[in-house]
Design an enzyme around this catalytic site. Sequence first.
Site, PDB file in Angstrom:
ATOM      1  CB  ALA A  13      10.835 100.143  32.067  1.00  0.00           C
ATOM      2  CB  SER A  40      14.471 110.175  31.829  1.00  0.00           C
ATOM      3  OG  SER A  40      14.465 110.033  33.221  1.00  0.00           O
ATOM      4  CB  CYS A  44       2.471 110.105  36.387  1.00  0.00           C
ATOM      5  SG  CYS A  44       3.176 108.467  36.163  1.00  0.00           S
ATOM      6  CE  LYS A 362     -21.473 103.382  52.359  1.00  0.00           C
ATOM      7  NZ  LYS A 362     -22.790 103.377  51.808  1.00  0.00           N
ATOM      8  NE  ARG A 443     -14.934  95.804  64.928  1.00  0.00           N
ATOM      9  CZ  ARG A 443     -15.371  97.030  65.227  1.00  0.00           C
ATOM     10  NH1 ARG A 443     -16.631  97.349  65.101  1.00  0.00           N
ATOM     11  NH2 ARG A 443     -14.535  97.959  65.640  1.00  0.00           N
TER      12      ARG A 443
HETATM   13  C1  LIG Z   1      -1.317 110.391  31.121  1.00  0.00           C
HETATM   14  C2  LIG Z   1      -0.708 109.313  31.961  1.00  0.00           C
HETATM   15  C3  LIG Z   1      -0.812 109.386  33.347  1.00  0.00           C
HETATM   16  C4  LIG Z   1      -0.250 108.388  34.130  1.00  0.00           C
HETATM   17  N1  LIG Z   1      -0.346 108.483  35.507  1.00  0.00           N
HETATM   18  C5  LIG Z   1       0.204 107.528  36.283  1.00  0.00           C
HETATM   19  C6  LIG Z   1       0.154 107.622  37.697  1.00  0.00           C
HETATM   20  O1  LIG Z   1      -0.383 108.593  38.258  1.00  0.00           O
HETATM   21  N2  LIG Z   1       0.713 106.628  38.439  1.00  0.00           N
HETATM   22  C7  LIG Z   1       1.323 105.542  37.844  1.00  0.00           C
HETATM   23  O2  LIG Z   1       1.838 104.666  38.561  1.00  0.00           O
HETATM   24  N3  LIG Z   1       1.405 105.433  36.487  1.00  0.00           N
HETATM   25  C8  LIG Z   1       0.860 106.389  35.709  1.00  0.00           C
HETATM   26  N4  LIG Z   1       0.953 106.296  34.339  1.00  0.00           N
HETATM   27  C9  LIG Z   1       1.587 105.121  33.746  1.00  0.00           C
HETATM   28  C10 LIG Z   1       3.083 105.301  33.656  1.00  0.00           C
HETATM   29  O3  LIG Z   1       3.375 106.534  33.058  1.00  0.00           O
HETATM   30  C11 LIG Z   1       3.655 104.156  32.839  1.00  0.00           C
HETATM   31  O4  LIG Z   1       3.359 102.949  33.509  1.00  0.00           O
HETATM   32  C12 LIG Z   1       5.155 104.275  32.673  1.00  0.00           C
HETATM   33  O5  LIG Z   1       5.497 105.437  31.970  1.00  0.00           O
HETATM   34  C13 LIG Z   1       5.669 103.068  31.906  1.00  0.00           C
HETATM   35  O6  LIG Z   1       7.018 103.222  31.680  1.00  0.00           O
HETATM   36  P1  LIG Z   1       7.708 102.405  30.500  1.00  0.00           P
HETATM   37  O7  LIG Z   1       9.119 102.861  30.480  1.00  0.00           O
HETATM   38  O8  LIG Z   1       7.417 100.969  30.641  1.00  0.00           O
HETATM   39  O9  LIG Z   1       6.928 102.842  29.185  1.00  0.00           O
HETATM   40  P2  LIG Z   1       6.752 104.286  28.524  1.00  0.00           P
HETATM   41  O10 LIG Z   1       6.689 105.335  29.543  1.00  0.00           O
HETATM   42  O11 LIG Z   1       5.609 104.147  27.568  1.00  0.00           O
HETATM   43  O12 LIG Z   1       8.094 104.460  27.715  1.00  0.00           O
HETATM   44  C14 LIG Z   1       8.376 103.696  26.593  1.00  0.00           C
HETATM   45  C15 LIG Z   1       9.114 104.581  25.641  1.00  0.00           C
HETATM   46  O13 LIG Z   1       9.553 103.798  24.554  1.00  0.00           O
HETATM   47  C16 LIG Z   1       9.543 104.604  23.403  1.00  0.00           C
HETATM   48  N5  LIG Z   1       9.533 103.691  22.252  1.00  0.00           N
HETATM   49  C17 LIG Z   1       8.590 102.799  21.925  1.00  0.00           C
HETATM   50  N6  LIG Z   1       8.963 102.120  20.833  1.00  0.00           N
HETATM   51  C18 LIG Z   1      10.168 102.598  20.469  1.00  0.00           C
HETATM   52  C19 LIG Z   1      11.066 102.313  19.419  1.00  0.00           C
HETATM   53  N7  LIG Z   1      10.770 101.371  18.511  1.00  0.00           N
HETATM   54  N8  LIG Z   1      12.205 102.992  19.331  1.00  0.00           N
HETATM   55  C20 LIG Z   1      12.520 103.956  20.260  1.00  0.00           C
HETATM   56  N9  LIG Z   1      11.699 104.280  21.264  1.00  0.00           N
HETATM   57  C21 LIG Z   1      10.545 103.603  21.366  1.00  0.00           C
HETATM   58  C22 LIG Z   1       8.292 105.442  23.560  1.00  0.00           C
HETATM   59  O14 LIG Z   1       8.393 106.643  22.829  1.00  0.00           O
HETATM   60  C23 LIG Z   1       8.256 105.684  25.056  1.00  0.00           C
HETATM   61  O15 LIG Z   1       8.802 106.927  25.413  1.00  0.00           O
HETATM   62  C24 LIG Z   1       0.404 107.292  33.522  1.00  0.00           C
HETATM   63  C25 LIG Z   1       0.504 107.214  32.125  1.00  0.00           C
HETATM   64  C26 LIG Z   1      -0.045 108.217  31.350  1.00  0.00           C
HETATM   65  C27 LIG Z   1       0.062 108.127  29.849  1.00  0.00           C
END
Ligand SMILES: Cc1cc2nc3c(=O)[nH]c(=O)nc-3n(C[C@H](O)[C@H](O)[C@H](O)COP(=O)(O)OP(=O)(O)OC[C@H]3O[C@@H](n4cnc5c(N)ncnc54)[C@H](O)[C@@H]3O)c2cc1C
Length: 448
Positions: A13, A40, A44, A362, A443
């Site tokens: 995000a 970045s 997943c 099915k 259906r």
């Molecule tokens: C093992 C796994 C498998 C997944 N598989 C899928 C999938 O197949 N399909 C799917 O749609 N989604 C999947 N997801 C979910 C997906 O990865 C997350 O929804 C997505 O990464 C969320 O992105 P984000 O940026 O909101 O949060 P995050 O990816 O959690 O990123 C947030 C970041 O903020 C950092 N952070 C937090 N607090 C602080 C701070 N105070 N200071 C600095 N940095 C900070 C953290 O270190 C982290 O890197 C999976 C997740 C995991 C863990």
Amino acid sequence: MSGRLVVVGGDAAGMSAASQARRMDRDLEIVAFERSGYGSYSACGEPYYVAGIVDSIERLVARTPERFAHMGIDLRTRHEVEAIDLDRRLVRVADLEGGSRFEMPWDQLMVSTGAHPLRPASIAGIDLPGVLALRTLEDAVTLRAMTEHEAERVVVVGAGYIGLEMAEALAGRGAHVTIVTLGPHVLEKTLDPEMGRIVDDAVRDAGVELLTDTTVDRIVGDVKATGVAAGDALVPADLVFLGLGTAPDVALAEAAGIPLGVTGAIAVDDRQRTRVEGVWSAGDCAETVHRVNGQAVNIHLGTIANKTGRIAGTNIGGGDARFPGVLGTAIVKVFDLEVACTGLNTAQSAASGFDPVVGIAKGRAGASYWPDAAGMVVSVIADRVTGRVLGGQVVGGEGTGKRIDALATAIWKEATLDDLAWADLAYAPPFTGVWDLINIASRNAADP
Ligand SMILES: Cc1cc2nc3c(=O)[nH]c(=O)nc-3n(C[C@H](O)[C@H](O)[C@H](O)COP(=O)(O)OP(=O)(O)OC[C@H]3O[C@@H](n4cnc5c(N)ncnc54)[C@H](O)[C@@H]3O)c2cc1C
């Protein structure tokens, strides 16, 4: 408006927002702080790194800090934001490698701190060494190293999609895996029981022990975890993997006074604005709206994080974008099965005030005479009164799961059972029958 954007959390995000804000506004100064050693990255892909399908951890990094630098985005990994000061409009940052602390003022702030794995303190022994969960790439490296040396017996606690992906990864590495879940079947928060039990069978057929309806009482061990006490059983383990779900990482926002919503995630409007002027949020830590029941939800998916991040970035950069909400569409591979869902399941439909009716079909992903066509089951959930389709699930062999997208698109446009029963879906013998199972399930739901 330019000035400086500070991003807290440099993954899906946060970096989507930063990249989009850069496209919109060439003059904006953008600094992103990420606590872990990578920004970045693809969480997943982590189970597939543990499994050995992805060979190097760097392959899971979409863009390095160097590439962001070329875009004029200053991504600083191993930097933790310790506090947000809304009055002075600055963040306090710890450089985790250099050891220094400093303040950085912002004109706009993006809170994208994601979600963390649940680690309930009520389970005794949960903090023992050898009890691991998965979030960052560093976690994945630790887990893979353990599978190479010391994890012959693994207990996976919880049977959500991350628990199942890890069970498959660890079994593939030769470990004996036991899954312990409180639910009556795997994926119980998303799948209806009939669909969930098909997945249970696939898990057991793959040689994984599956204990459903079972509470983990404690994790046993002195200096490290050696087993899990669950009901009457004591299951030995060299490694305990926690797949108990995730919670939005909102402690920093909450401490600063950024309001949370009913789900406990950060409250945002459809432009990803929090209730504090100049402060934005997106991804796993932020609420969104479910398109079927209109309720606030907090669903942790990469699809949602990337899209909401992009919406935030457009608006931060001076544009005008609105996020249309989610259906929670998701797909997971569980051993030989593809499992997918969208919209509301039957229990969620009833809890949302609908009168759900379910149609199940099915069959096979191919004509009856097509050799080796994968088996599959499609369910369609609709409101009995209006016929509006509320949700759908697909469980089947290779190549079947992405059929969920047809259902998701239909639900997105508020289709009815009649629409789906007659929808003009593609047919040729290697792929489906002349009536696709989506037609038939719809259906069946219309005429239960
Ligand atoms: C093992 C796994 C498998 C997944 N598989 C899928 C999938 O197949 N399909 C799917 O749609 N989604 C999947 N997801 C979910 C997906 O990865 C997350 O929804 C997505 O990464 C969320 O992105 P984000 O940026 O909101 O949060 P995050 O990816 O959690 O990123 C947030 C970041 O903020 C950092 N952070 C937090 N607090 C602080 C701070 N105070 N200071 C600095 N940095 C900070 C953290 O270190 C982290 O890197 C999976 C997740 C995991 C863990």
